[in-house]
Motif scaffolding. Structure first.
Motif, short mmCIF file in Angstrom:
data_model
loop_
_atom_site.label_atom_id
_atom_site.label_comp_id
_atom_site.label_asym_id
_atom_site.label_seq_id
_atom_site.Cartn_x
_atom_site.Cartn_y
_atom_site.Cartn_z
N GLY A 43 -2.05 8.63 5.02
CA GLY A 43 -0.98 9.27 4.26
C GLY A 43 -1.26 9.25 2.76
O GLY A 43 -1.05 10.23 2.06
N VAL A 44 -1.74 8.09 2.26
CA VAL A 44 -2.08 7.98 0.84
C VAL A 44 -3.18 8.96 0.48
O VAL A 44 -3.14 9.63 -0.56
N LYS A 73 1.52 21.25 0.64
CA LYS A 73 1.76 20.86 2.02
C LYS A 73 1.08 19.54 2.36
O LYS A 73 1.58 18.75 3.16
N LEU A 74 -0.11 19.29 1.76
CA LEU A 74 -0.82 18.05 2.04
C LEU A 74 -0.03 16.84 1.55
O LEU A 74 0.00 15.79 2.21
N ALA A 95 0.81 -1.22 0.00
CA ALA A 95 0.00 0.00 0.00
C ALA A 95 0.84 1.27 0.00
O ALA A 95 0.32 2.36 -0.19
N THR A 96 2.16 1.14 0.19
CA THR A 96 3.04 2.30 0.20
C THR A 96 3.44 2.74 -1.21
O THR A 96 4.15 3.75 -1.35
N GLU A 97 3.01 2.05 -2.25
CA GLU A 97 3.43 2.38 -3.61
C GLU A 97 3.19 3.84 -3.99
O GLU A 97 4.04 4.46 -4.65
N LEU A 103 3.23 12.14 2.88
CA LEU A 103 4.45 11.33 2.83
C LEU A 103 4.97 11.03 4.23
O LEU A 103 5.31 9.89 4.56
N LEU A 104 5.03 12.07 5.06
CA LEU A 104 5.56 11.90 6.41
C LEU A 104 4.68 10.95 7.23
O LEU A 104 5.18 10.06 7.92
#
Length: 310
Positions: free
Chosen positions: A293-294, A127-128, A106-108, A133-134
């Motif tokens: 995050g995604v 910024k979003l 899921a991090t792709e 990402l963080l």
């Protein structure tokens, strides 16, 4: 926009079900396929069979043969995306649950942002996206920390997690490379067929190098494994992928990309129901953090594609 509104509603719903449920269930199908079939032999059978079927379909439609100039690029892309992506997922699922594999994959979307250098000025101006990402990589760290703190976690499992991160990177690199232009463009289906067949051949070579064939017998493969392989060929590599390609042409890509959120959830649920896989609350929490995050990284794109401009 006429093309995006002309598609039958029922067909759109079926296509979304395919990319949501079918793609999410391929992780469980791999578990079944590994019941008697070594990982790269499984990948070889899956990719080559699907590629031949698609190639035959293109010939029936009287499409021209692939341009020789594209052979090298398609071979590289197929190797990176399919062998490096799906093939390594298959290898990793020898050591970890299908749900855990889906969580790492899921991090792709994060790797797309980090590796697509041409779009850095756009990505890093939001910024979003930076926050996404963080937060997303915080979820990855949480997943690794809780996995490493579990007494039952072996070095093989931790290695599998790291391999899956590399698998995600390879998929993204192959995807970005596949977007490059060539002097003669083949159809999308023909290009996919060529990539699948190339991935099948490369998987065969790897299976030979890793000594998977000695001791392997088709006669000893379980019915469950054959069912998993058939599902991966027909539903995973053909039906779901073609549904994705069609949806991109009739619906905004931002909507189609929502499968990113659904696939790992489906994988975790099916793994628990049909393979007795256990996912603890901390892993579920890590998945939720990753998906948040995604979502944040995609919000600018959603606004651009889904909201009318002034």
């Amino acid at each position: 926009m006429s093309q995006k509104t002309a598609a039958p509603r029922w067909l759109v719903l079926v296509a979304f079900a395919n990319i949501y449920i079918v793609w999410g269930s391929t992780y469980l199908a791999i578990v079944f396929g590994l019941d008697g079939i070594p990982p790269f032999i499984l990948s070889f059978l899956r990719f080559l069979s699907a590629g031949i079927i698609l190639f035959g379909w293109c010939l029936l439609k009287k499409e021209s043969f692939p341009a020789w100039k594209n052979l090298g690029r398609n071979t590289i892309c197929g190797t990176l995306m399919l062998v490096g992506g799906s093939g390594l997922v298959t290898w990793a699922e020898q050591f970890i649950s299908s749900g855990s594999a889906a969580i790492i994959i899921a991090t792709e979307p994060f790797w797309f942002i980090l590796l697509d250098k041409k779009c850095w000025s756009t990505y890093l101006s939001h910024k979003l996206i930076i926050a996404g990402l963080l937060i997303g990589f915080l979820g990855v760290i949480l997943f690794f920390v809780q996995s490493g703190n579990t007494a039952s976690t072996s070095s093989g499992q931790l290695t599998a997690y790291l391999v899956l991160l590399g698998s995600s990177v390879l998929w993204v690199v192959g995807s970005l490379l596949s977007k490059s232009k060539t002097s003669k463009q083949d159809s999308t289906i023909m290009t996919t067929a060529e990539q699948l067949m190339a991935a099948g051949v490369v998987s065969l070579l790897i299976s030979l190098l890793t000594q998977e064939w000695p001791g392997f017998s088709f006669a000893e493969v379980s019915l469950r494994a054959w069912g998993g392989l058939l599902f991966l060929i027909v539903m995973g590599s053909l039906v779901a992928y073609l549904s994705f390609i069609w949806l991109i042409s009739v619906r905004p890509p931002a909507l189609v990309s929502t499968h990113t959120y659904i696939n790992p959830v489906v994988a975790v649920l099916l793994g628990g129901l049909f393979a007795a896989e256990k996912i603890n609350l901390l892993q579920i929490g890590a998945l939720l953090v990753i998906l948040v995050g995604v979502l944040l990284t995609n919000i600018p794109g959603y606004k651009k594609q889904l909201l009318p401009s002034d």
